[in-house]
Design a protein around this motif. Structure first.
Motif, PDB file in Angstrom:
ATOM      1  N   LEU A  77       0.846  -1.187   0.000  1.00 26.87           N
ATOM      2  CA  LEU A  77       0.000   0.000   0.000  1.00 26.87           C
ATOM      3  C   LEU A  77       0.885   1.242   0.000  1.00 26.87           C
ATOM      4  O   LEU A  77       2.057   1.178   0.385  1.00 26.87           O
ATOM      5  CB  LEU A  77      -0.938  -0.034   1.209  1.00 26.87           C
ATOM      6  N   PRO A  78       0.379   2.387  -0.449  1.00 23.90           N
ATOM      7  CA  PRO A  78       1.229   3.573  -0.648  1.00 23.90           C
ATOM      8  C   PRO A  78       2.063   3.952   0.573  1.00 23.90           C
ATOM      9  O   PRO A  78       1.549   3.996   1.699  1.00 23.90           O
ATOM     10  CB  PRO A  78       0.204   4.666  -0.979  1.00 23.90           C
ATOM     11  N   ASP A  79       3.334   4.216   0.332  1.00 19.44           N
ATOM     12  CA  ASP A  79       4.254   4.636   1.392  1.00 19.44           C
ATOM     13  C   ASP A  79       4.371   6.161   1.307  1.00 19.44           C
ATOM     14  O   ASP A  79       5.290   6.701   0.707  1.00 19.44           O
ATOM     15  CB  ASP A  79       5.614   3.968   1.203  1.00 19.44           C
ATOM     16  N   ASN A  80       3.398   6.833   1.905  1.00 18.78           N
ATOM     17  CA  ASN A  80       3.355   8.287   1.828  1.00 18.78           C
ATOM     18  C   ASN A  80       3.058   8.854   3.217  1.00 18.78           C
ATOM     19  O   ASN A  80       3.175   8.147   4.215  1.00 18.78           O
ATOM     20  CB  ASN A  80       2.310   8.731   0.795  1.00 18.78           C
ATOM     21  N   ALA A  81       2.663  10.105   3.269  1.00 14.82           N
ATOM     22  CA  ALA A  81       2.456  10.768   4.565  1.00 14.82           C
ATOM     23  C   ALA A  81       1.083  10.500   5.185  1.00 14.82           C
ATOM     24  O   ALA A  81       0.835  10.932   6.311  1.00 14.82           O
ATOM     25  CB  ALA A  81       2.662  12.270   4.411  1.00 14.82           C
ATOM     26  N   SER A  82       0.215   9.819   4.482  1.00 17.01           N
ATOM     27  CA  SER A  82      -1.117   9.531   5.035  1.00 17.01           C
ATOM     28  C   SER A  82      -1.012   8.639   6.269  1.00 17.01           C
ATOM     29  O   SER A  82      -0.223   7.686   6.295  1.00 17.01           O
ATOM     30  CB  SER A  82      -1.998   8.851   3.989  1.00 17.01           C
TER      31      SER A  82
END
Length: 353
Positions: A77-82
């Motif tokens: 799953l996305p590895d971002n700031a969320s």
């Protein structure tokens, strides 16, 4: 009962607000509510490191941080700031979702917005605005269902925070929310909420199983599986009632006759549920509030949105050898099909490719 998850179309909000369209007031209110949450964010890592952070909150943040990292490391799953920041919203629900359906139809009303397409609900940060909408829909003779929302996603357009509402139960509940919402950032198809939500539920279910297994929490995994089994049995009861209602609505009876038959079908649902609860579930009452509160077409439609296609997505996940990147690619391919063919293609899929 099944959670609902509200998506906010930020670009649509700006578009309509600047254009002065009739939906601008609603969407501007949504943007204002979301902006307030974004301004209140606190870094999870800083909360963990700060000695002034209450111990209970620090423990919650540490657990959430580990879950968030698991989502990227093991579920692709996305590895971002969320979900790497936190906001205490100071209430039980972050938003209120309103569903509506005709008195004699199980098809929900949809509301459409630029960029993010059409969805079968409206969501409100303001209780007063939600109440006003409910009143207007009731005056139109529609069935209306209102539910509190504990988490939402902007589909990656902003760095969504963890919310205090997401910690209302145990860490398994938190993990399910994080995995579900991040799944919407991986694949999202305009104008097909049933496809999007069922996909996210499938990621949530498989992800929670994988996460609990990685922790060696066999007791937690057993509880989770038991809960899924109960949910499947409850959904089967709901499906039976929906079949009965569809037959009633397609019939030749008068409105008065259909109204009476509709009430009788809902009464049968309640009776079947109570039997199952008392005889098969040993008195487990986790669905009592859903069953004993008003049941109508809008409420049944909300259940369908999140659940009808889940078994098909789980089957596709197995066809993809439970490989998340391959699964996401297969779902994205299905998402590019015309909507009229998408669900049938999912159900008939014979391979991951």
């Amino acid at each position: 009962m099944t959670r609902s998850f509200y998506r906010w179309a930020l670009l649509a909000t700006l578009t309509l607000t600047l254009a002065g369209c009739s939906g601008a007031g609603y969407l501007a209110e949504s943007l204002k509510g979301h902006a307030g949450i974004m301004l209140a964010r606190q870094s999870v890592s800083k909360l963990i490191a700060d000695p002034a952070t209450p111990e209970a909150l620090r423990a919650q943040m540490a657990s959430a941080s580990a879950i968030r990292q698991f989502a990227s490391d093991h579920l692709d799953l996305p590895d971002n700031a969320s979900y790497r920041s936190y906001v205490d919203v100071g209430r039980d629900y972050v938003t209120i979702a309103v569903y509506a359906a005709p008195e004699f139809s199980l098809a929900p009303l949809v509301w459409c917005f630029p960029v993010f397409g059409c969805v079968p609900y409206r969501g409100y940060f303001s209780r007063e605005s939600a109440v006003k909408t409910v009143r207007e829909l009731n005056q139109q003779g529609l069935d209306v269902h209102v539910t509190g929302i504990t988490a939402y996603s902007t589909l990656g357009w902003s760095s969504d925070p963890l919310l205090s509402t997401m910690f209302r139960s145990d860490r398994t509940y938190l993990a399910s929310l994080v995995f579900h919402e991040l799944a919407h950032q991986r694949v999202y198809v305009n104008d097909d909420t049933a496809f999007n939500e069922a996909f996210a539920v499938a990621v949530e279910m498989t992800g929670v199983r994988k996460w609990l297994d990685s922790l060696g929490d066999q007791a937690g995994l057993a509880r989770y599986e038991a809960g899924l089994e109960r949910n499947a049995e409850f959904l089967a009861l709901v499906a039976k009632t929906k079949t009965e209602l569809a037959r009633i609505y397609a019939g030749t009876g008068t409105a008065e006759q259909k109204r009476a038959e509709k009430a009788a079908a809902i009464s049968r649902l309640r009776a079947r549920y109570r039997r199952m609860r008392d005889e098969s579930w040993g008195g487990y009452d986790g669905y009592d509030n859903w069953v004993e509160s008003p049941v109508n077409n809008a409420k049944l439609a909300a259940v369908s949105v999140y659940n009808d296609l889940v078994p098909d997505f789980l089957r596709l996940f197995d066809l993809c050898a439970q490989d998340y990147p391959g699964f996401y690619a297969a779902v994205a391919r299905l998402g590019r099909l015309p909507k009229a063919k998408r669900a049938d293609a999912l159900r008939s899929a014979k391979s991951c490719g």
